[in-house]
Motif scaffolding. Structure first.
Motif, PDB file in Angstrom:
ATOM      1  N   HIS A  44       0.942  -1.188   0.230  1.00 27.57           N
ATOM      2  CA  HIS A  44       0.333   0.134   0.091  1.00 27.57           C
ATOM      3  C   HIS A  44       1.413   1.429  -0.178  1.00 27.57           C
ATOM      4  N   PRO A  45       0.227   2.778  -0.508  1.00 28.10           N
ATOM      5  CA  PRO A  45       1.383   3.788  -0.536  1.00 28.10           C
ATOM      6  C   PRO A  45       2.035   4.150   0.473  1.00 28.10           C
ATOM      7  N   ASP A  46       1.270   3.327   1.609  1.00 26.82           N
ATOM      8  CA  ASP A  46       1.432   4.027   3.061  1.00 26.82           C
ATOM      9  C   ASP A  46       3.100   2.980   3.786  1.00 26.82           C
ATOM     10  N   GLY A  47       3.450   2.085   3.172  1.00 24.47           N
ATOM     11  CA  GLY A  47       4.238   1.621   3.627  1.00 24.47           C
ATOM     12  C   GLY A  47       3.544  -0.135   3.432  1.00 24.47           C
ATOM     13  N   SER A  48       2.430  -0.003   3.692  1.00 27.27           N
ATOM     14  CA  SER A  48       2.032  -1.365   4.916  1.00 27.27           C
ATOM     15  C   SER A  48       1.585  -2.215   3.973  1.00 27.27           C
ATOM     16  N   VAL A  49       1.630  -4.105   4.330  1.00 23.38           N
ATOM     17  CA  VAL A  49       2.141  -4.641   3.729  1.00 23.38           C
ATOM     18  C   VAL A  49       1.315  -5.879   3.880  1.00 23.38           C
ATOM     19  N   VAL A  50       0.585  -6.568   2.900  1.00 21.22           N
ATOM     20  CA  VAL A  50      -0.539  -7.090   2.819  1.00 21.22           C
ATOM     21  C   VAL A  50      -0.185  -8.784   3.211  1.00 21.22           C
ATOM     22  N   PRO A  51       0.475  -9.987   3.502  1.00 19.59           N
ATOM     23  CA  PRO A  51       0.931 -10.788   2.735  1.00 19.59           C
ATOM     24  C   PRO A  51       0.088 -11.781   2.033  1.00 19.59           C
ATOM     25  N   PRO A  52       0.994 -12.426   1.243  1.00 21.63           N
ATOM     26  CA  PRO A  52       0.050 -13.498   0.777  1.00 21.63           C
ATOM     27  C   PRO A  52      -0.469 -14.370   1.135  1.00 21.63           C
ATOM     28  N   ARG A  53      -1.524 -14.800   0.566  1.00 20.97           N
ATOM     29  CA  ARG A  53      -1.644 -15.779   1.950  1.00 20.97           C
ATOM     30  C   ARG A  53      -1.522 -17.255   0.369  1.00 20.97           C
ATOM     31  N   ARG A  54      -0.571 -17.671   1.834  1.00 19.87           N
ATOM     32  CA  ARG A  54      -0.678 -19.374   1.428  1.00 19.87           C
ATOM     33  C   ARG A  54      -1.759 -20.671   1.913  1.00 19.87           C
ATOM     34  N   VAL A  55      -1.274 -21.918   0.815  1.00 18.28           N
ATOM     35  CA  VAL A  55      -2.167 -22.723   0.829  1.00 18.28           C
ATOM     36  C   VAL A  55      -1.699 -23.761   1.202  1.00 18.28           C
ATOM     37  N   PRO A  56      -2.238 -24.072   3.068  1.00 21.11           N
ATOM     38  CA  PRO A  56      -1.276 -25.232   3.776  1.00 21.11           C
ATOM     39  C   PRO A  56      -0.690 -26.209   2.878  1.00 21.11           C
ATOM     40  N   SER A  57       0.080 -26.855   2.537  1.00 20.38           N
ATOM     41  CA  SER A  57       1.146 -28.160   1.775  1.00 20.38           C
ATOM     42  C   SER A  57       0.338 -29.317   1.221  1.00 20.38           C
ATOM     43  N   GLU A  58      -0.653 -29.753   2.996  1.00 17.10           N
ATOM     44  CA  GLU A  58      -0.842 -30.454   2.626  1.00 17.10           C
ATOM     45  C   GLU A  58      -2.284 -30.404   1.588  1.00 17.10           C
ATOM     46  N   ARG A  59      -2.849 -29.042   1.819  1.00 15.24           N
ATOM     47  CA  ARG A  59      -3.694 -28.637   0.820  1.00 15.24           C
ATOM     48  C   ARG A  59      -3.446 -28.888  -1.160  1.00 15.24           C
ATOM     49  N   LEU A  60      -2.200 -28.929  -1.145  1.00 14.63           N
ATOM     50  CA  LEU A  60      -1.821 -28.584  -2.382  1.00 14.63           C
ATOM     51  C   LEU A  60      -1.890 -30.160  -3.288  1.00 14.63           C
ATOM     52  N   ALA A  61      -2.485 -30.169  -4.723  1.00 17.47           N
ATOM     53  CA  ALA A  61      -2.153 -30.940  -5.423  1.00 17.47           C
ATOM     54  C   ALA A  61      -0.850 -31.688  -5.794  1.00 17.47           C
ATOM     55  N   VAL A  62      -1.217 -32.648  -5.890  1.00 16.82           N
ATOM     56  CA  VAL A  62       0.210 -33.762  -5.945  1.00 16.82           C
ATOM     57  C   VAL A  62      -0.013 -34.408  -7.387  1.00 16.82           C
ATOM     58  N   ALA A  63       1.223 -33.789  -7.993  1.00 16.95           N
ATOM     59  CA  ALA A  63       1.058 -35.045  -9.793  1.00 16.95           C
ATOM     60  C   ALA A  63       1.852 -36.237  -9.872  1.00 16.95           C
ATOM     61  N   ALA A  64       1.154 -37.493 -10.244  1.00 15.18           N
ATOM     62  CA  ALA A  64       0.909 -38.567  -9.954  1.00 15.18           C
ATOM     63  C   ALA A  64       1.982 -38.764 -11.254  1.00 15.18           C
TER      64      ALA A  64
END
Length: 64
Positions: A44-64
């Motif tokens: 944001h212009p005032d220098g504040s930051v919103v960190p990225p919302r990350r998906v927990p690793s156990e919810r990520l799809a695994v390629a077969a």
């Protein structure tokens, strides 16, 4: 810091819109001066930051 400020139109009802987009670099500039990133983080212009919302690793799809 640059003194130039973009402004959102009054008709936007408080929702900033994109004024410059660089999807190849993963970011966009909003009319209120905020920068949003493809990973959902924000700066944001005032220098504040919103960190990225990350998906927990156990919810990520695994390629077969």
């Amino acid at each position: 810091m640059c003194s130039y400020r973009t402004s959102c139109a009054a008709s936007d009802a408080g929702t900033p819109h994109t004024v410059a987009a660089h999807p190849e670099q993963g970011w966009a500039l909003l009319c209120d001066g905020s920068i949003v990133f493809d990973d959902t983080g924000e700066l944001h212009p005032d220098g504040s930051v919103v960190p990225p919302r990350r998906v927990p690793s156990e919810r990520l799809a695994v390629a077969a």
